[in-house]
Scaffold this motif. Structure first.
Motif, PDB file in Angstrom:
ATOM      1  N   GLU A  23       5.198  65.509  48.059  1.00 52.54           N
ATOM      2  CA  GLU A  23       4.420  64.283  47.956  1.00 52.54           C
ATOM      3  C   GLU A  23       4.316  63.835  46.499  1.00 52.54           C
ATOM      4  OE1 GLU A  23       1.362  64.314  51.720  1.00 52.54           O
ATOM      5  OE2 GLU A  23       0.774  65.431  49.923  1.00 52.54           O
ATOM      6  N   HIS A  24       4.122  64.780  45.609  1.00 50.45           N
ATOM      7  CA  HIS A  24       4.025  64.452  44.180  1.00 50.45           C
ATOM      8  C   HIS A  24       5.313  63.795  43.694  1.00 50.45           C
ATOM      9  CE1 HIS A  24       2.716  64.836  39.997  1.00 50.45           C
ATOM     10  NE2 HIS A  24       3.913  65.330  39.719  1.00 50.45           N
ATOM     11  N   GLU A  25       6.447  64.360  44.062  1.00 54.34           N
ATOM     12  CA  GLU A  25       7.730  63.793  43.642  1.00 54.34           C
ATOM     13  C   GLU A  25       7.928  62.393  44.207  1.00 54.34           C
ATOM     14  OE1 GLU A  25      10.445  67.856  43.205  1.00 54.34           O
ATOM     15  OE2 GLU A  25      10.204  66.894  45.178  1.00 54.34           O
ATOM     16  N   ARG A  26       7.526  62.203  45.443  1.00 55.50           N
ATOM     17  CA  ARG A  26       7.728  60.894  46.076  1.00 55.50           C
ATOM     18  C   ARG A  26       6.846  59.837  45.430  1.00 55.50           C
ATOM     19  NH1 ARG A  26       9.879  56.854  47.568  1.00 55.50           N
ATOM     20  NH2 ARG A  26      10.217  56.219  49.725  1.00 55.50           N
ATOM     21  N   ILE A  27       5.601  60.183  45.139  1.00 47.88           N
ATOM     22  CA  ILE A  27       4.700  59.229  44.480  1.00 47.88           C
ATOM     23  C   ILE A  27       5.240  58.858  43.108  1.00 47.88           C
ATOM     24  CG2 ILE A  27       2.404  58.977  43.465  1.00 47.88           C
ATOM     25  CD1 ILE A  27       1.407  60.737  45.859  1.00 47.88           C
ATOM     26  N   LYS A  28       5.663  59.856  42.347  1.00 49.95           N
ATOM     27  CA  LYS A  28       6.220  59.584  41.023  1.00 49.95           C
ATOM     28  C   LYS A  28       7.502  58.753  41.121  1.00 49.95           C
ATOM     29  CE  LYS A  28       3.384  61.718  38.166  1.00 49.95           C
ATOM     30  NZ  LYS A  28       2.680  60.994  37.070  1.00 49.95           N
ATOM     31  N   ALA A  29       8.305  59.003  42.148  1.00 53.63           N
ATOM     32  CA  ALA A  29       9.527  58.216  42.332  1.00 53.63           C
ATOM     33  C   ALA A  29       9.211  56.757  42.585  1.00 53.63           C
ATOM     34  CB  ALA A  29      10.347  58.787  43.490  1.00 53.63           C
ATOM     35  N   MET A  30       8.170  56.482  43.361  1.00 55.73           N
ATOM     36  CA  MET A  30       7.810  55.102  43.664  1.00 55.73           C
ATOM     37  C   MET A  30       7.425  54.335  42.406  1.00 55.73           C
ATOM     38  SD  MET A  30       5.689  55.888  47.161  1.00 55.73           S
ATOM     39  CE  MET A  30       5.012  54.253  47.363  1.00 55.73           C
ATOM     40  N   VAL A  31       6.651  54.956  41.533  1.00 53.61           N
ATOM     41  CA  VAL A  31       6.271  54.236  40.320  1.00 53.61           C
ATOM     42  C   VAL A  31       7.458  54.115  39.360  1.00 53.61           C
ATOM     43  CG1 VAL A  31       3.839  54.822  40.563  1.00 53.61           C
ATOM     44  CG2 VAL A  31       5.315  56.315  39.219  1.00 53.61           C
ATOM     45  N   THR A  32       8.365  55.083  39.374  1.00 54.69           N
ATOM     46  CA  THR A  32       9.596  54.955  38.594  1.00 54.69           C
ATOM     47  C   THR A  32      10.409  53.761  39.067  1.00 54.69           C
ATOM     48  OG1 THR A  32       9.706  57.329  38.125  1.00 54.69           O
ATOM     49  CG2 THR A  32      11.769  56.096  37.978  1.00 54.69           C
ATOM     50  N   LEU A  33      10.468  53.561  40.386  1.00 56.79           N
ATOM     51  CA  LEU A  33      11.216  52.428  40.933  1.00 56.79           C
ATOM     52  C   LEU A  33      10.574  51.102  40.544  1.00 56.79           C
ATOM     53  CD1 LEU A  33      12.079  53.793  44.483  1.00 56.79           C
ATOM     54  CD2 LEU A  33      13.592  53.621  42.494  1.00 56.79           C
ATOM     55  N   ALA A  34       9.253  51.064  40.501  1.00 53.06           N
ATOM     56  CA  ALA A  34       8.588  49.833  40.080  1.00 53.06           C
ATOM     57  C   ALA A  34       8.952  49.482  38.645  1.00 53.06           C
ATOM     58  CB  ALA A  34       7.080  49.977  40.226  1.00 53.06           C
ATOM     59  N   GLN A  35       8.924  50.462  37.766  1.00 54.17           N
ATOM     60  CA  GLN A  35       9.291  50.206  36.378  1.00 54.17           C
ATOM     61  C   GLN A  35      10.758  49.810  36.265  1.00 54.17           C
ATOM     62  OE1 GLN A  35       7.411  54.119  35.196  1.00 54.17           O
ATOM     63  NE2 GLN A  35       6.824  52.920  33.406  1.00 54.17           N
ATOM     64  N   LYS A  36      11.604  50.426  37.077  1.00 57.41           N
ATOM     65  CA  LYS A  36      13.023  50.068  37.076  1.00 57.41           C
ATOM     66  C   LYS A  36      13.212  48.638  37.598  1.00 57.41           C
ATOM     67  CE  LYS A  36      17.443  51.172  36.715  1.00 57.41           C
ATOM     68  NZ  LYS A  36      18.085  51.548  35.431  1.00 57.41           N
ATOM     69  N   ALA A  37      12.417  48.240  38.574  1.00 52.15           N
ATOM     70  CA  ALA A  37      12.520  46.883  39.107  1.00 52.15           C
ATOM     71  C   ALA A  37      12.296  45.855  38.002  1.00 52.15           C
ATOM     72  CB  ALA A  37      11.517  46.681  40.238  1.00 52.15           C
ATOM     73  N   LEU A  64      -0.834  50.558  42.190  1.00 55.23           N
ATOM     74  CA  LEU A  64      -0.506  49.305  41.518  1.00 55.23           C
ATOM     75  C   LEU A  64      -1.239  49.164  40.189  1.00 55.23           C
ATOM     76  CD1 LEU A  64      -0.375  46.875  44.576  1.00 55.23           C
ATOM     77  CD2 LEU A  64       1.540  47.981  43.397  1.00 55.23           C
ATOM     78  N   GLY A  65      -2.436  49.729  40.090  1.00 50.79           N
ATOM     79  CA  GLY A  65      -3.131  49.721  38.806  1.00 50.79           C
ATOM     80  C   GLY A  65      -2.385  50.528  37.764  1.00 50.79           C
ATOM     81  N   TRP A  66      -1.850  51.668  38.170  1.00 46.84           N
ATOM     82  CA  TRP A  66      -1.053  52.499  37.261  1.00 46.84           C
ATOM     83  C   TRP A  66       0.179  51.725  36.800  1.00 46.84           C
ATOM     84  CZ3 TRP A  66       3.634  54.593  36.270  1.00 46.84           C
ATOM     85  CH2 TRP A  66       3.703  55.759  35.513  1.00 46.84           C
ATOM     86  N   ILE A  67       0.833  51.063  37.758  1.00 41.29           N
ATOM     87  CA  ILE A  67       2.052  50.307  37.425  1.00 41.29           C
ATOM     88  C   ILE A  67       1.707  49.116  36.532  1.00 41.29           C
ATOM     89  CG2 ILE A  67       3.918  48.912  38.410  1.00 41.29           C
ATOM     90  CD1 ILE A  67       3.705  50.762  40.913  1.00 41.29           C
ATOM     91  N   ALA A  68       0.576  48.462  36.796  1.00 44.48           N
ATOM     92  CA  ALA A  68       0.188  47.303  35.986  1.00 44.48           C
ATOM     93  C   ALA A  68       0.083  47.672  34.517  1.00 44.48           C
ATOM     94  CB  ALA A  68      -1.147  46.744  36.491  1.00 44.48           C
ATOM     95  N   ALA A  69      -0.411  48.879  34.242  1.00 41.76           N
ATOM     96  CA  ALA A  69      -0.587  49.297  32.850  1.00 41.76           C
ATOM     97  C   ALA A  69       0.730  49.572  32.158  1.00 41.76           C
ATOM     98  CB  ALA A  69      -1.471  50.547  32.796  1.00 41.76           C
ATOM     99  N   ARG A  70       1.812  49.700  32.918  1.00 38.84           N
ATOM    100  CA  ARG A  70       3.096  50.079  32.351  1.00 38.84           C
ATOM    101  C   ARG A  70       4.172  49.022  32.547  1.00 38.84           C
ATOM    102  NH1 ARG A  70      -0.114  53.993  33.625  1.00 38.84           N
ATOM    103  NH2 ARG A  70      -0.112  55.952  32.441  1.00 38.84           N
ATOM    104  N   THR A  71       3.774  47.840  32.985  1.00 38.66           N
ATOM    105  CA  THR A  71       4.691  46.722  33.122  1.00 38.66           C
ATOM    106  C   THR A  71       4.067  45.489  32.479  1.00 38.66           C
ATOM    107  OG1 THR A  71       3.774  46.241  35.328  1.00 38.66           O
ATOM    108  CG2 THR A  71       5.781  47.593  35.233  1.00 38.66           C
ATOM    109  N   GLU A  72       4.883  44.461  32.310  1.00 37.57           N
ATOM    110  CA  GLU A  72       4.406  43.268  31.624  1.00 37.57           C
ATOM    111  C   GLU A  72       4.475  42.002  32.451  1.00 37.57           C
ATOM    112  OE1 GLU A  72       6.508  42.932  27.960  1.00 37.57           O
ATOM    113  OE2 GLU A  72       5.617  44.751  27.088  1.00 37.57           O
TER     114      GLU A  72
END
Length: 364
Positions: A23-37, A64-72
């Motif tokens: 589960e940890h790997e999958r969650i981290k993968a999802m946020v990696t994909l968001a940054q890659k997007a 999404l809050g985590w991703i918001a802090a790492r995207t522009e």
């Protein structure tokens, strides 16, 4: 026209290795994909909401809050938010908070989900799914637009003099899409409010979704929001691409054949013929995606599912590179060509704030 990806967050074994991510790997993968997007030039990242294995995204606003802090610039969305089993008051406050943290880069898709047991887990009756969706969204809509709310309905305790906090950023709530794969009542609901309608047509033939979208467009105009062509439509899709079509088919086939959602059913060839799934070259992906406009008219948002069925993260990142470098520029150009001037672009917070200010100025 907005392009992006959505994820359902499934934890599925890779059929070629037998290994499932943690589960940890999958969650981290999802946020990696968001940054890659964002890196490859996509406009939107959307996450599902599930509360049962084998899925992990039970708290979309946290992710999404985590991703918001790492995207522009990436628009952060859901696919979907469970309007039937979440408290509308909590949705109003959680997504308004996220909207502030992300400087407006937030919208959300309302839906009923695809897991029947989620209803009793959250104290609801699945037989009331449609009435819950209608009543809960009516309350959410009011909470975001009225500073003080008095409310009484069938499914929750009344509200008296209630104010949800924080208030929406700039006085403009997040844009809402209503997602459905089968229910005309939800298309009607989207049309009534002048919201967007998202048809995740990845499983059923296009004719079914042509009827739903056609109903939404007709009723959107009926309620006075604009012409049928100006209704705000989003579509789902699926891609697996390699430079050579045969390589794509050979590599993806074991994932397709064993996928929990459609494995052991129709063949890969039958599925790609009847649904939006493209398994082939970048040019084949371009050509098939462009047919969506022929089937559904000009629309505003295209989201692709690319990280399911046990595909390893490395492979999905490669897919996003191909999408960004070879497919996306052509799709942007071709969808822009011949698009009528009165057909709206995909919704953004900045554009909606500007529109509200114009309406306010015109009424004074």
């Amino acid at each position: 026209m907005q392009f992006g990806i959505f994820t359902v967050g499934d934890v599925t074994p890779d059929p070629t290795t037998g290994r499932a991510p943690t589960e940890h790997e999958r969650i981290k993968a999802m946020v990696t994909l968001a940054q890659k997007a964002e890196e490859v030039g996509l406009d939107v990242f959307a996450t599902g909401e599930h509360h049962n294995p084998p899925f992990v995204p039970s708290s979309p606003t946290t992710m999404l809050g985590w991703i918001a802090a790492r995207t522009e610039r990436l628009i952060l969305s859901t696919s979907t938010t469970l309007i039937t089993t979440n408290d509308p008051v909590k949705i109003a406050e959680d997504y308004a908070m996220l909207q502030h943290l992300a400087d407006g880069r937030v919208d959300l898709m309302m839906g009923r989900g695809n897991t029947g047991p989620v209803y009793p887990w959250f104290g609801q009756d699945i037989r009331q799914g449609i009435p819950l969706a209608i009543e809960n969204y009516a309350l959410l809509h009011e909470l975001w637009r009225e500073d003080v709310v008095d409310w009484q309905g069938r499914f929750r305790t009344p509200l008296q003099g209630f104010t949800s906090t924080p208030r929406p950023l700039d006085g403009v709530p997040p844009f809402v899409w209503h997602g459905s794969i089968r229910s005309p009542e939800i298309a009607e609901q989207a049309a009534y409010y002048g919201d967007g309608f998202f048809a995740n047509h990845i499983f059923w033939p296009k004719e079914h979704f042509q009827q739903l979208i056609g109903l939404y467009r007709e009723r959107y105009a009926h309620y006075g929001h604009g012409t049928p062509e100006q209704a705000v439509v989003g579509l789902g899709g699926q891609l697996f691409v390699r430079p050579n079509s045969q390589d794509a088919v050979r590599e993806f086939r074991p994932y397709f054949d064993n996928a929990p959602v459609y494995g052991h059913g129709p063949s890969l060839e039958e599925f790609t013929e009847r649904t939006p799934l493209t398994v082939g070259s970048p040019q084949e992906a371009i050509e098939k995606t462009l047919t969506f406009r022929e089937s559904f008219g000009d629309y505003q948002r295209q989201l692709f599912l690319m990280d399911h069925a046990g595909l390893p993260l490395k492979t999905v990142l490669e897919q996003l590179d191909i999408l960004g470098e070879e497919i996306l520029p052509v799709l942007r150009r071709e969808f822009a060509a011949g698009r009528p001037a009165d057909v709206p672009e995909g919704p953004t917070h900045a554009a909606r704030v500007a529109a509200q200010r114009r309406r306010t100025a015109a009424s004074t």
